[in-house]
Design an enzyme around this catalytic site. Structure first.
Site, PDB file in Angstrom:
ATOM      1  N   SER A  96       0.046   4.290  16.821  1.00  0.00           N
ATOM      2  CA  SER A  96      -1.243   5.210  17.587  1.00  0.00           C
ATOM      3  C   SER A  96      -1.972   4.106  18.039  1.00  0.00           C
ATOM      4  O   SER A  96      -2.435   4.418  19.195  1.00  0.00           O
ATOM      5  CB  SER A  96      -1.866   5.600  16.389  1.00  0.00           C
ATOM      6  OG  SER A  96      -2.125   4.587  15.422  1.00  0.00           O
ATOM      7  N   ARG A 130      -4.771   7.018  11.389  1.00  0.00           N
ATOM      8  CA  ARG A 130      -5.450   7.107  10.231  1.00  0.00           C
ATOM      9  C   ARG A 130      -6.316   8.332  10.219  1.00  0.00           C
ATOM     10  O   ARG A 130      -6.531   9.109   9.243  1.00  0.00           O
ATOM     11  CB  ARG A 130      -6.049   5.994   9.629  1.00  0.00           C
ATOM     12  CG  ARG A 130      -4.875   4.939   9.128  1.00  0.00           C
ATOM     13  CD  ARG A 130      -5.449   3.675   8.437  1.00  0.00           C
ATOM     14  NE  ARG A 130      -4.166   2.888   8.076  1.00  0.00           N
ATOM     15  CZ  ARG A 130      -4.371   1.721   7.750  1.00  0.00           C
ATOM     16  NH1 ARG A 130      -5.695   1.075   7.473  1.00  0.00           N
ATOM     17  NH2 ARG A 130      -3.456   0.914   7.523  1.00  0.00           N
ATOM     18  N   CYS A 146      -0.089   8.845   1.075  1.00  0.00           N
ATOM     19  CA  CYS A 146      -1.482   8.175   1.625  1.00  0.00           C
ATOM     20  C   CYS A 146      -2.326   9.706   2.152  1.00  0.00           C
ATOM     21  O   CYS A 146      -3.352   9.976   2.103  1.00  0.00           O
ATOM     22  CB  CYS A 146      -1.554   7.303   2.633  1.00  0.00           C
ATOM     23  SG  CYS A 146      -0.569   7.229   3.965  1.00  0.00           S
ATOM     24  N   HIS A 149      -4.286   5.807  -0.756  1.00  0.00           N
ATOM     25  CA  HIS A 149      -3.297   4.798  -0.886  1.00  0.00           C
ATOM     26  C   HIS A 149      -2.069   5.432  -1.009  1.00  0.00           C
ATOM     27  O   HIS A 149      -1.707   6.616  -0.809  1.00  0.00           O
ATOM     28  CB  HIS A 149      -3.610   3.836  -1.979  1.00  0.00           C
ATOM     29  CG  HIS A 149      -4.780   2.802  -1.532  1.00  0.00           C
ATOM     30  ND1 HIS A 149      -4.519   1.746  -0.870  1.00  0.00           N
ATOM     31  CD2 HIS A 149      -5.934   2.815  -1.972  1.00  0.00           C
ATOM     32  CE1 HIS A 149      -5.685   0.981  -0.639  1.00  0.00           C
ATOM     33  NE2 HIS A 149      -6.542   1.831  -1.265  1.00  0.00           N
ATOM     34  N   CYS A 150      -0.948   4.495  -0.555  1.00  0.00           N
ATOM     35  CA  CYS A 150       0.286   4.948  -0.306  1.00  0.00           C
ATOM     36  C   CYS A 150       1.346   5.094  -1.596  1.00  0.00           C
ATOM     37  O   CYS A 150       2.504   5.404  -1.566  1.00  0.00           O
ATOM     38  CB  CYS A 150       1.191   3.974   0.691  1.00  0.00           C
ATOM     39  SG  CYS A 150       0.171   3.956   2.273  1.00  0.00           S
ATOM     40  N   CYS A 164       5.354   9.515   2.477  1.00  0.00           N
ATOM     41  CA  CYS A 164       4.374   8.505   2.007  1.00  0.00           C
ATOM     42  C   CYS A 164       3.116   9.555   1.242  1.00  0.00           C
ATOM     43  O   CYS A 164       3.085  10.776   1.226  1.00  0.00           O
ATOM     44  CB  CYS A 164       3.777   7.817   3.290  1.00  0.00           C
ATOM     45  SG  CYS A 164       2.907   6.458   2.501  1.00  0.00           S
ATOM     46  N   CYS A 166      -1.995  -5.419   0.162  1.00  0.00           N
ATOM     47  CA  CYS A 166      -0.937  -5.699  -0.963  1.00  0.00           C
ATOM     48  C   CYS A 166       0.367  -5.052  -1.052  1.00  0.00           C
ATOM     49  O   CYS A 166       1.205  -5.522  -1.924  1.00  0.00           O
ATOM     50  CB  CYS A 166      -1.812  -5.397  -2.468  1.00  0.00           C
ATOM     51  SG  CYS A 166      -3.214  -6.519  -2.609  1.00  0.00           S
ATOM     52  N   ARG A 218      -4.260  -2.012   2.941  1.00  0.00           N
ATOM     53  CA  ARG A 218      -3.264  -2.108   2.399  1.00  0.00           C
ATOM     54  C   ARG A 218      -2.492  -3.290   2.327  1.00  0.00           C
ATOM     55  O   ARG A 218      -1.210  -3.559   2.406  1.00  0.00           O
ATOM     56  CB  ARG A 218      -2.241  -1.098   3.284  1.00  0.00           C
ATOM     57  CG  ARG A 218      -2.940   0.139   3.710  1.00  0.00           C
ATOM     58  CD  ARG A 218      -1.589   1.391   4.081  1.00  0.00           C
ATOM     59  NE  ARG A 218      -2.411   2.610   4.856  1.00  0.00           N
ATOM     60  CZ  ARG A 218      -3.067   3.521   4.031  1.00  0.00           C
ATOM     61  NH1 ARG A 218      -3.458   3.336   2.938  1.00  0.00           N
ATOM     62  NH2 ARG A 218      -3.608   4.466   4.821  1.00  0.00           N
ATOM     63  N   LYS A 241       7.588  -2.174  12.687  1.00  0.00           N
ATOM     64  CA  LYS A 241       6.200  -1.431  13.050  1.00  0.00           C
ATOM     65  C   LYS A 241       5.198  -2.279  12.764  1.00  0.00           C
ATOM     66  O   LYS A 241       4.965  -2.872  11.627  1.00  0.00           O
ATOM     67  CB  LYS A 241       6.027  -0.345  12.051  1.00  0.00           C
ATOM     68  CG  LYS A 241       5.071   0.508  12.142  1.00  0.00           C
ATOM     69  CD  LYS A 241       5.145   1.549  11.239  1.00  0.00           C
ATOM     70  CE  LYS A 241       3.739   2.277  11.295  1.00  0.00           C
ATOM     71  NZ  LYS A 241       3.540   3.237   9.901  1.00  0.00           N
ATOM     72  N   LYS A 280       6.921  -3.513   8.016  1.00  0.00           N
ATOM     73  CA  LYS A 280       5.824  -2.793   8.277  1.00  0.00           C
ATOM     74  C   LYS A 280       4.593  -3.542   7.932  1.00  0.00           C
ATOM     75  O   LYS A 280       4.590  -4.073   6.832  1.00  0.00           O
ATOM     76  CB  LYS A 280       5.754  -1.475   7.623  1.00  0.00           C
ATOM     77  CG  LYS A 280       4.331  -0.847   7.855  1.00  0.00           C
ATOM     78  CD  LYS A 280       4.292   0.563   7.177  1.00  0.00           C
ATOM     79  CE  LYS A 280       3.113   1.454   7.425  1.00  0.00           C
ATOM     80  NZ  LYS A 280       3.135   2.543   6.901  1.00  0.00           N
TER      81      LYS A 280
HETATM   82  C1  PBG Z   1       0.976   5.995   6.614  1.00  0.00           C
HETATM   83  C2  PBG Z   1       1.513   5.738   7.867  1.00  0.00           C
HETATM   84  C3  PBG Z   1       0.952   4.961   8.846  1.00  0.00           C
HETATM   85  C4  PBG Z   1       1.687   4.966  10.187  1.00  0.00           C
HETATM   86  C5  PBG Z   1       2.920   5.753   9.890  1.00  0.00           C
HETATM   87  N1  PBG Z   1       2.845   6.041   8.599  1.00  0.00           N
HETATM   88  C6  PBG Z   1      -0.430   4.421   8.829  1.00  0.00           C
HETATM   89  C7  PBG Z   1      -0.694   3.101   7.635  1.00  0.00           C
HETATM   90  O1  PBG Z   1       0.301   2.877   6.988  1.00  0.00           O
HETATM   91  O2  PBG Z   1      -1.742   3.043   7.375  1.00  0.00           O
HETATM   92  C8  PBG Z   1       1.032   4.498  11.409  1.00  0.00           C
HETATM   93  C9  PBG Z   1       1.468   5.264  12.652  1.00  0.00           C
HETATM   94  C10 PBG Z   1       0.738   4.978  13.967  1.00  0.00           C
HETATM   95  O3  PBG Z   1      -0.176   4.275  13.726  1.00  0.00           O
HETATM   96  O4  PBG Z   1       0.917   5.656  14.912  1.00  0.00           O
HETATM   97  N2  PBG Z   1       1.900   5.256   5.418  1.00  0.00           N
HETATM   98 ZN    ZN Z   2       0.946   5.599   3.607  1.00  0.00          ZN
END
Ligand code: PBG
Ligand code: ZN
Length: 330
Positions: free
Chosen positions: A279, A209, A124, A131-132, A122, A223, A221, A252, A199
């Site tokens: 998390s 984060r 981010c 942002h991703c 990713c 959009c 995120r 997820k 996701k």
């Molecule tokens: C980033 C990413 C995230 C997670 C995994 N990869 C966070 C997000 O999309 O904001 C979440 C993992 C977790 O909360 O344990 N793209």
């Molecule tokens: Zn990301």
């Protein structure tokens, strides 16, 4: 050329083959352990938002993994977290030679030849805006540029030794772009793609984060991650990623989305399905147990068993070390 009728990339390793043979127990093959890797090789940092979870420099990571591998650990998911490397509009530190994941991959491969290593892909953690994807001059997400960049990063991780590329960005058509670059570099049959296909734009990612230093500097995120109440677009996202050649799918977060897990498994019974117990789910169970609401071991096993029942083949969980201990005691 279509990628969707190919399967060598899904079965090149004994652990990947196990995922094609589903059952409902929780064994080491059903656990993937997420890990945060930092630049300083000899350092361990605790993560305040995730009590009991740490970020590791590569030397510390090797020490941390040794006993777990003896207890059966089969696979890990690596996240890079940077502190001194630059963050910019292109996420250039994601695939720099100094990136902690790029540096750790050959060492992990050498120290643990049987371990299956997945890398989160990713932007981010590496962009200055958090942002991703990549933005154009007008401030809109540029999907084409984003997926080209994600494909480049995927290639770098694959060349450094990753067995599995796991893109978590949710840009459109990134699975196709990643499959294409792997094919062009003749890595197609030796590297699998695990799509974070389904996701959601969840509040359960809060602690992560902080752990990955990847919070967006502005906005959210919504959009690009999926609307919380949607079943329809969740189905379309899984379908699209399967068509583009994903070897494995993920839903997820986990516990609040078990209906989506069942829907996805029913749609694609023949594709290994992963759940990410994220998390916020980790922290929720930890704090609940700590405050006497329930016993930690019991609640973790209950949450994970319900995920298996809902149709998940592999559980991505920060509780992996605890669960490996519980499996051994059984
Ligand atoms: C980033 C990413 C995230 C997670 C995994 N990869 C966070 C997000 O999309 O904001 C979440 C993992 C977790 O909360 O344990 N793209
Ligand atoms: Zn990301």
């Amino acid at each position: 050329m279509s990628t969707s009728k190919k399967f060598h990339s899904s079965i090149f390793h004994p652990t990947l083959r196990k995922w094609q043979e589903p059952n409902v127990n929780i064994e080491p093959e059903n656990l993937m352990y997420p890990l945060f890797l930092i630049e300083k090789d000899d350092v361990i940092e605790e993560i305040p938002s995730m009590p009991g979870v740490s970020r590791f420099g590569v030397n510390q990571l090797i020490k941390h993994l040794e006993p777990l591998i003896k207890k059966g650990l089969k696979t890990v998911l690596l996240f890079g977290v940077i502190e001194t490397l630059p963050k910019d509009s292109n996420g250039s530190s994601a695939d720099s030679t100094e990136n902690p994941v790029i540096r750790a991959l050959p060492l992990l491969r050498k120290n643990f030849p049987d371990l299956v290593i997945a890398t989160d892909v990713c932007l981010c953690p590496y962009t200055n805006h958090g942002h991703c994807g990549i933005f154009d001059e007008e401030g809109h997400m540029d999907n084409d540029q984003s997926i080209q960049r994600l494909a480049q990063i995927s290639l770098a991780y694959a060349q450094a030794g990753a067995h599995i590329i796991a893109p978590s960005d949710m840009m459109d058509n990134r699975i196709r772009a990643i499959k294409e670059i792997l094919r062009n570099y003749r890595l197609e049959s030796r590297v699998a793609v695990l799509s974070y296909a389904v996701k959601f734009a969840s509040s359960f990612y809060g602690p992560f984060r902080d752990a990955a230093r990847s919070a967006p500097a502005y906005g959210d995120r919504k959009c690009y991650q999926l609307p919380l109440g949607s079943k329809g677009i969740a189905a379309r996202a899984a379908e699209r990623d399967v068509e583009e050649g994903a070897d494995m799918l993920m839903v997820k977060p986990g516990m609040a989305y078990l209906d989506i897990v069942r829907q996805t498994k029913d749609m694609f019974p023949n594709i290994p399905l992963f759940i990410y117990q994220v998390s916020g789910e980790y922290a929720m169970l930890w704090h609940g147990a700590k405050n006497g609401a329930f016993n930690l071991n019991a609640i973790v096993m209950e949450a994970l068993t319900s995920m298996r029942r809902a149709g998940a083949d592999v559980l991505i969980t920060y509780y992996t070390p605890l669960v490996l201990d519980l499996i051994q005691k059984q």
